[in-house]
Design a protein around this motif. Structure first.
Motif, mmCIF file in Angstrom:
data_model
loop_
_atom_site.group_PDB
_atom_site.id
_atom_site.type_symbol
_atom_site.label_atom_id
_atom_site.label_comp_id
_atom_site.label_asym_id
_atom_site.label_seq_id
_atom_site.Cartn_x
_atom_site.Cartn_y
_atom_site.Cartn_z
ATOM 1 N N SER A 1 0.831 -1.211 0.000
ATOM 2 C CA SER A 1 0.000 0.000 0.000
ATOM 3 C C SER A 1 0.860 1.254 0.000
ATOM 4 C CB SER A 1 -0.935 0.000 1.203
ATOM 5 O OG SER A 1 -0.182 0.086 2.384
ATOM 6 N N ILE A 2 2.105 1.116 -0.459
ATOM 7 C CA ILE A 2 3.038 2.243 -0.366
ATOM 8 C C ILE A 2 2.548 3.425 -1.197
ATOM 9 C CG2 ILE A 2 4.661 1.554 -2.206
ATOM 10 C CD1 ILE A 2 5.865 2.636 1.184
ATOM 11 N N ARG A 3 1.968 3.131 -2.374
ATOM 12 C CA ARG A 3 1.333 4.178 -3.177
ATOM 13 C C ARG A 3 -0.074 3.707 -3.526
ATOM 14 N NH1 ARG A 3 6.604 4.367 -3.915
ATOM 15 N NH2 ARG A 3 6.521 2.415 -5.040
ATOM 16 N N GLU A 4 -0.922 4.668 -3.872
ATOM 17 C CA GLU A 4 -2.338 4.356 -4.038
ATOM 18 C C GLU A 4 -2.571 3.278 -5.101
ATOM 19 O OE1 GLU A 4 -4.628 7.786 -4.941
ATOM 20 O OE2 GLU A 4 -6.508 6.868 -4.281
ATOM 21 N N LEU B 1 20.721 4.432 -0.506
ATOM 22 C CA LEU B 1 20.586 5.452 0.541
ATOM 23 C C LEU B 1 19.557 6.498 0.089
ATOM 24 C CD1 LEU B 1 22.186 5.917 3.268
ATOM 25 C CD2 LEU B 1 23.469 7.657 2.029
ATOM 26 N N PRO B 2 18.264 6.178 0.261
ATOM 27 C CA PRO B 2 17.233 7.079 -0.266
ATOM 28 C C PRO B 2 17.307 8.474 0.337
ATOM 29 C CG PRO B 2 16.280 4.956 0.241
ATOM 30 C CD PRO B 2 17.665 4.964 0.825
ATOM 31 N N VAL B 3 17.263 9.485 -0.538
ATOM 32 C CA VAL B 3 17.316 10.868 -0.058
ATOM 33 C C VAL B 3 15.909 11.473 -0.024
ATOM 34 C CG1 VAL B 3 17.733 11.906 -2.337
ATOM 35 C CG2 VAL B 3 18.509 13.079 -0.310
ATOM 36 N N PHE C 1 9.461 8.512 -7.772
ATOM 37 C CA PHE C 1 8.014 8.374 -7.623
ATOM 38 C C PHE C 1 7.348 9.731 -7.551
ATOM 39 C CE2 PHE C 1 10.313 5.238 -5.015
ATOM 40 C CZ PHE C 1 9.940 4.056 -5.646
ATOM 41 N N LYS C 2 6.080 9.770 -8.019
ATOM 42 C CA LYS C 2 5.230 10.932 -7.729
ATOM 43 C C LYS C 2 4.697 10.730 -6.321
ATOM 44 C CE LYS C 2 3.060 10.648 -12.188
ATOM 45 N NZ LYS C 2 1.798 10.452 -12.840
ATOM 46 N N TYR C 3 4.673 11.784 -5.536
ATOM 47 C CA TYR C 3 4.102 11.676 -4.197
ATOM 48 C C TYR C 3 2.650 11.198 -4.290
ATOM 49 C CZ TYR C 3 1.584 12.958 -0.042
ATOM 50 O OH TYR C 3 0.752 12.903 1.039
ATOM 51 N N SER C 4 2.308 10.238 -3.429
ATOM 52 C CA SER C 4 0.948 9.696 -3.411
ATOM 53 C C SER C 4 0.411 9.791 -1.975
ATOM 54 C CB SER C 4 1.031 8.234 -3.875
ATOM 55 O OG SER C 4 -0.142 7.533 -3.620
HETATM 56 N N1 SAM Z 1 12.470 2.552 4.330
HETATM 57 C C1 SAM Z 1 12.982 3.040 3.129
HETATM 58 C C2 SAM Z 1 13.565 4.426 3.343
HETATM 59 O O1 SAM Z 1 13.278 5.065 4.324
HETATM 60 O O2 SAM Z 1 14.261 4.856 2.486
HETATM 61 C C3 SAM Z 1 11.997 3.067 2.002
HETATM 62 C C4 SAM Z 1 10.797 2.251 2.084
HETATM 63 S S1 SAM Z 1 9.530 2.534 0.910
HETATM 64 C C5 SAM Z 1 8.970 0.886 0.783
HETATM 65 C C6 SAM Z 1 10.306 2.738 -0.647
HETATM 66 C C7 SAM Z 1 10.171 4.086 -1.233
HETATM 67 O O3 SAM Z 1 8.830 4.358 -1.575
HETATM 68 C C8 SAM Z 1 10.551 5.251 -0.348
HETATM 69 O O4 SAM Z 1 11.923 5.414 -0.236
HETATM 70 C C9 SAM Z 1 9.881 6.408 -1.025
HETATM 71 O O5 SAM Z 1 10.698 6.968 -2.012
HETATM 72 C C10 SAM Z 1 8.677 5.756 -1.693
HETATM 73 N N2 SAM Z 1 7.438 6.146 -1.036
HETATM 74 C C11 SAM Z 1 7.030 5.848 0.203
HETATM 75 N N3 SAM Z 1 5.845 6.429 0.475
HETATM 76 C C12 SAM Z 1 5.502 7.116 -0.654
HETATM 77 C C13 SAM Z 1 4.390 7.936 -0.998
HETATM 78 N N4 SAM Z 1 3.405 8.170 -0.146
HETATM 79 N N5 SAM Z 1 4.361 8.475 -2.237
HETATM 80 C C14 SAM Z 1 5.361 8.247 -3.111
HETATM 81 N N6 SAM Z 1 6.431 7.491 -2.832
HETATM 82 C C15 SAM Z 1 6.504 6.935 -1.615
#
Ligand code: SAM
Ligand code: SF4
Length: 463
Positions: A77-80, A286-288, A358-361
């Protein structure tokens, strides 16, 4: 299907293949399951463990939902968009699910909870990942005919330990070392769907690494949402970098990877461990998320642009050429043109080897969901395309620098075209190469790089 069974815990000394056979349950029981997985590597690996639990209970895995008595969807459910997918799958059963037990696992299960029973009354199991350790008991209840079984408790310090794991990848094996997340990024559902952070003991992790090596795996990937926040709960108190080194020193293991690292918990000891041990892969994810400190603060990422770039400089200062990859979100609420320009300039400064963008969701339960300053979808799309184009140029340039070098690859696929193979370097770079040899799969080979594109390099097998 390429899948292998892990060796059970209780028989560590004899040959793995024999043990796997000894442990294959009665497949004539008629109980069958189909399991489809959405989302990240952690979900993939959770599914491997869920499959292990089912196989151990005598279920047989089948390739289609039609052929299965138990149909499970392990959801994201990370994005819609990802969350929607599961409801379209569930819609398939409205008419005919005679005798089938249907279950929703993972992040959508945790997020939507019992609402799933209302939206899809034909579902019998709703279970979030923090409750997987209770799966055997839930299966007993389902098998006894219960129609509404839930596992939705998140306040747990339990990790999901399995006696057997069904392994999908023939050469690379995953080990989850830390579950859940204690960070509070304002856009992210993970703390709600996966519960609080909990680490496995170093002894359990190292035992799993030994079993995998015995079963013939040479590459291990340590997993966690914030893998480097690992805290050994046992009196041994191993740090993440010590655990990384210990896994790399497991006899038979040639490569250990780890993902995902959080910048705030990324210390010099990890770089020192990579430098000191050739078995630790020269790659850091290393996610920024954004190059703008203002946006990072709104995201509650706990570091500034400058602090992040200091981490990058530290990694670039290593003796080994460590590749760095990242995640970027564009169009976070309130992201101005100036903020976006900061993200583009950060791409130039960081010189990533690859990114996920990603586009913010907006997600339920998150602090950012109702933030002011939503960026229209079209504008998000424009910014995403610009980020991807800028990064494509960076990657092409970086990959071209490798022409003329010889790289070691773990060969993991063979093209339909005669003599064409592919594999990954320690830096996780994809290498497509030609070789007159046969039977290279699963082996390590040297490849001389002759060409480069944005996503891979080309080369010839050095015989
Ligand atoms: N725990 C990791 C971190 O903090 O870098 C990332 C976990 S998440 C499964 C993977 C990626 O999904 C995130 O790094 C972020 O870029 C993206 N993500 C998470 N929530 C999001 C959202 N609401 N909209 C868009 N991208 C999202
Ligand atoms: Fe989500 Fe942030 Fe935790 Fe990563 S660190 S899982 S982005 S809350």
């Amino acid at each position: 299907m390429n899948s292998r069974l892990d060796v059970p815990l209780e028989s560590l000394t004899s040959r793995p293949s024999a043990q796997a056979h000894a442990f294959v349950p009665d497949n004539n029981s008629g109980r069958t399951f189909y399991l489809e997985t959405f989302g990240c590597q952690m979900n993939d690996h959770d599914s491997e463990k869920v499959a292990g639990v089912l196989l151990q209970r005598g279920y047989r895995q089948v390739e289609t939902p039609d052929a299965a008595g138990l149909v499970l969807y392990n959801t994201c459910s990370i994005r819609e968009k990802a969350a929607h997918k599961v409801f379209s799958r569930l819609g398939l059963y409205r008419e005919a699910n005679e005798g089938k037990i249907i279950g929703v696992l993972g992040c959508v299960a945790q997020q939507e909870g019992e609402v799933i029973f209302e939206r899809a009354p034909w579902v019998s199991l709703v279970c979030g990942s923090a409750s997987y350790w209770q799966l055997p008991e839930m299966l007993v209840r389902l098998e006894a005919g219960e129609r509404r079984v839930t596992g939705l408790d998140k306040d747990t310090d339990e990790t999901f330990e399995t006696e057997m794991t069904r392994r999908d990848h023939p050469f690379r094996a995953y080990i989850t070392i830390i579950e859940g997340c204690d960070k509070a990024c304002t856009y992210c559902v993970v703390p709600f769907t996966r519960g609080p952070e909990r680490s496995r003991t170093s002894a359990t992790v190292l035992e799993e690494a030994r079993r995998l090596a015995d079963a013939g795996y040479t590459e291990i990937q340590l997993l966690g949402q914030t893998v480097n926040s690992y805290r050994d709960p046992s009196p041994r108190r191993m740090s993440f970098s010590e655990l990384l080194t210990a896994v790399a020193e497991t006899p038979g293991i040639r490569r250990v990877r780890f993902t995902t690292s959080h910048p705030s918990d990324f210390g010099a000891d990890i770089v020192q461990a990579i430098d000191a041990h050739p078995g630790i892969c020269e790659h850091v994810h290393l996610p920024v998320q954004s190059g703008s400190t203002r946006v990072l603060q709104a995201m509650k990422r706990t570091y500034t642009r400058e602090e992040y770039l200091e981490r990058i400089a530290m990694i670039r200062g290593a003796r080994r050429p460590i590749s760095i990859t990242s995640d970027i979100i564009v169009g976070f609420p309130g992201e101005t043109e100036g903020d976006f320009a900061d993200t583009l300039s950060l791409l130039d400064a960081a010189q990533y080897d690859s990114i996920f963008s990603f586009k913010y969701s907006p997600r339920p339960n998150t602090a950012a969901q109702h933030m002011a300053g939503a960026i229209p979808e079209e504008e998000q799309g424009r910014r995403l395309a610009i980020v991807q184009e800028r990064q494509r140029q960076i990657q092409t340039t970086r990959n071209e620098l490798l022409i003329g070098q010889t790289l070691e690859v773990l060969v993991d696929s063979q093209s339909r075209r005669e003599g064409q193979w592919a594999g990954r370097t320690s830096s996780n770079r994809m290498v497509n190469f030609s070789s007159p040899s046969s039977g290279l799969l699963g082996q390590y080979h040297q490849v001389a790089v002759t060409g480069a594109g944005p996503n891979s390099v080309l080369g010839n097998h050095v015989l």
